[in-house]
Design a protein around this motif. Structure first.
Motif: not given
Length: 596
Positions: A117-119, A289-290, A326-335, A406-411
């Protein structure tokens, strides 16, 4: 003599002879009813982080090795390297023959795959517990002994494979280019999130084998990796095996975190493109966003649910139910570096994308008037808790979660903290992030047009990517050298099988109810979840009695998923979401199946 040799081998492993010794950093155990994934964390002298999660519920082990490199470590003109290299990692190494990686694991009774993926890029396999040493041999060989096996022929084969994958999954698929088009218009030119992980065809055409080798040398060192092993294992024996197979691999160049300024839009951007494969137009609005694990991660996820997830959501009630969309959705994606809040709306025939743009604005007004309710918060918390707990049912789920933390926070010990973050969300938090990131804020609006109707964009295009401010990053590819590990054992010898694992069949009970229902049950206290499956004879096979009613079993099951005489679909959905539960009814050849 034979007994003496076996004893000597055991003593060598137990005494670390010739192996780099790992340092135990922490040991986490479960206390009371706290939400935690027990593990031991070690670090080898070469920088490799090792997580061991002992779990004897099944005679399996899951091995995941995550390299902290994804497409965000690429640059303009050289996109797609991270994903390309994922393919090359399965093509053999010094001591593993061409195309043998899949064959060895399949013959061992296991499954495997990799993803980019991206990261990050990860490689993983689930195998019977007695195959663990073989998996460590395989993974370590391609970490430390890969590049001499990367030939021009293999390179060209995988280049063609990746190009075909891009064609299949992006270029020739309805809406396949939507995310690429959104990203390049949302992020500044050269931002590592402004292109897709798959890369551009022109970049794949120009890359050469040395470029790819440099990418491996720069990012695939043990000090940029985490190996997580979970399942039916003995931690003391397992860490010795990790030391044996990975400890001699030289440390790679140092890797420092990427730090970028948050993405800010000064005005609304309207762009459009024609999708030759889409049958229906689509409107997509995206707000920056963040990044992941930010304090606003949880309330933004709740806002996405309130606005556009499920039959009780604002967008469903304002657009789908009155048949405007026909369809209406919302989502929050963070990387790792930033986040996006997106809304996707497919118009009902006769409605234009321009009208949907106005309807979305009106829906936000309706949301502000309605506000966030107690039920919104309860169903969000119930759903999130259920999602995370259900994700821990398998050993692969536990391992994947530990590896990501572990990879993204070290914890690695983040599951309890993350759940606490979600459980602390308030109505005020949700309205705060709405005001901070959505209300009156600039966004990128993409109009996806069909080849039959090219003139219905939400608004005329008003944005063009500025390519003049790009500064090429220096990732440190100059002067990289390939240094192989020096071992005190013969890597050409593939490890054999360990002792056959014992399979423990869960105890179960049976009971026949007075009304004729037959019940069978078993107890598992690993996670606080109950699953009920009801099978009723009479699926598609029963349709033979009414040949003019073909498909009636499937239609009946679908209708049963909607509403009842006493409860509307919205009331059913709300009650289930607050419980963190779901009911699904389906039809098979022999049965109608109800799963709770």
């Amino acid at each position: 003599m034979k007994k003496y040799i076996q004893l000597l081998t055991v003593l060598c492993i137990a005494g670390h002879t010739g192996f780099a010794q790992a340092k135990l950093v922490e040991k986490v155990v479960k206390k009371g009813d706290e939400m935690v994934i027990p593990y031991e964390k070690y670090v080898l002298p070469n920088g490799l982080t090792v997580l061991l999660a002992e779990d004897h519920s099944d005679p399996l082990v899951h091995v995941d090795i995550t390299y902290h490199v994804g497409s965000a470590r690429e640059e303009i003109g050289k996109s797609g390297f991270a994903h390309f290299f994922e393919h090359m990692m399965f093509q053999g190494s010094d001591n593993v023959g061409d195309e043998q990686h899949f064959k060895i694991i399949s013959e061992a009774g296991g499954t495997l795959n990799g993803s980019t993926n991206l990261d990050r890029t990860n490689y993983y396999e689930t195998v019977p517990a007695n195959q663990l040493e073989k998996m460590l041999w395989l993974e370590s060989d391609r970490m430390g002994f890969l590049l001499d096996a990367v030939t021009q022929k293999k390179f060209e084969i995988q280049r063609s494979t990746v190009k075909n994958e891009r064609g299949q999954n992006y270029d020739n698929r309805p809406y396949g280019l939507l995310s690429e088009f959104t990203s390049k218009n949302l992020y500044p030119y050269g931002h590592p999130y402004s292109w897709l992980t798959i890369g551009y065809i022109e970049d794949l055409n120009r890359v050469d084998v040395q470029d790819l080798k440099n990418f491996f040398l720069r990012w695939y060192g043990p000090n940029n990796a985490t190996i997580t092993i979970g399942g039916d294992l003995d931690p003391a024996t397992t860490i010795r095996l990790v030391e044996k197979y990975f400890g001699s691999i030289p440390r790679g160049p140092e890797v420092t975190p990427t730090v970028l300024a948050p993405v800010k839009l000064t005005s609304d951007r309207y762009v459009s493109f024609v999708d030759n494969y889409a049958r229906l137009p689509l409107l997509v609005k995206t707000f920056p966003t963040v990044k992941n694990y930010d304090k606003d991660m949880a309330p933004l996820a709740c806002l996405a649910q309130v606005l556009g997830q499920g039959k009780n959501s604002i967008l469903y009630q304002q657009m789908v139910k009155p048949q405007k969309a026909i369809n209406a959705t919302a989502f929050s994606r963070m990387s790792e570096l930033s986040g996006e809040f997106s809304v996707q709306i497919t118009p009902f025939p006769g409605n234009s994308l321009s009208s949907l743009d106005s309807l979305f604005a009106a829906s936000l007004v309706a949301f502000e008037q309605r506000g966030v309710t107690d039920d919104d918060i309860l169903k969000f918390k119930g759903g999130i808790e259920s999602q995370y707990i259900n994700g821990l049912q398998s050993v692969s789920g536990k391992v994947s979660q530990l590896a990501a933390f572990q990879t993204f926070t070290g914890n690695p010990n983040m599951i309890g903290k993350l759940l606490a973050m979600y459980q602390s969300v308030t109505k005020e938090d949700v309205m705060r992030v709405y005001n901070e990131y959505i209300k009156g804020k600039a966004s990128v609006t993409v109009s996806v047009l069909t080849k039959d109707n090219r003139a219905i964009e939400a608004k005329p295009d008003n944005y063009k990517v500025d390519t003049t401010q790009y500064t090429r990053p220096d990732y440190g590819y100059a002067g990289l050298k390939y240094v192989k590990a020096a071992d005190n054992f013969d890597r050409k010898q593939m490890p054999g099988n360990g002792a056959s694992p014992l399979i423990k069949v869960p105890a179960f009970w049976k009971k026949n109810l007075a009304n004729g229902i037959k019940v069978i049950g078993t107890e598992n206290t690993e996670i606080p979840v109950v699953t009920i499956s009801i099978k009723i004879p009479g699926g598609q096979l029963a349709e033979t009695d009414i040949p003019t009613k073909s498909g009636i079993a499937g239609i009946t099951a679908s209708m049963m998923n909607e509403d009842t005489k006493k409860y509307t679909a919205e009331q059913m959905a709300l009650a289930l979401q607050k419980l963190g539960s779901n009911i699904n009814i389906s039809s098979s050849f022999d049965y109608t199946v109800i799963t709770v």
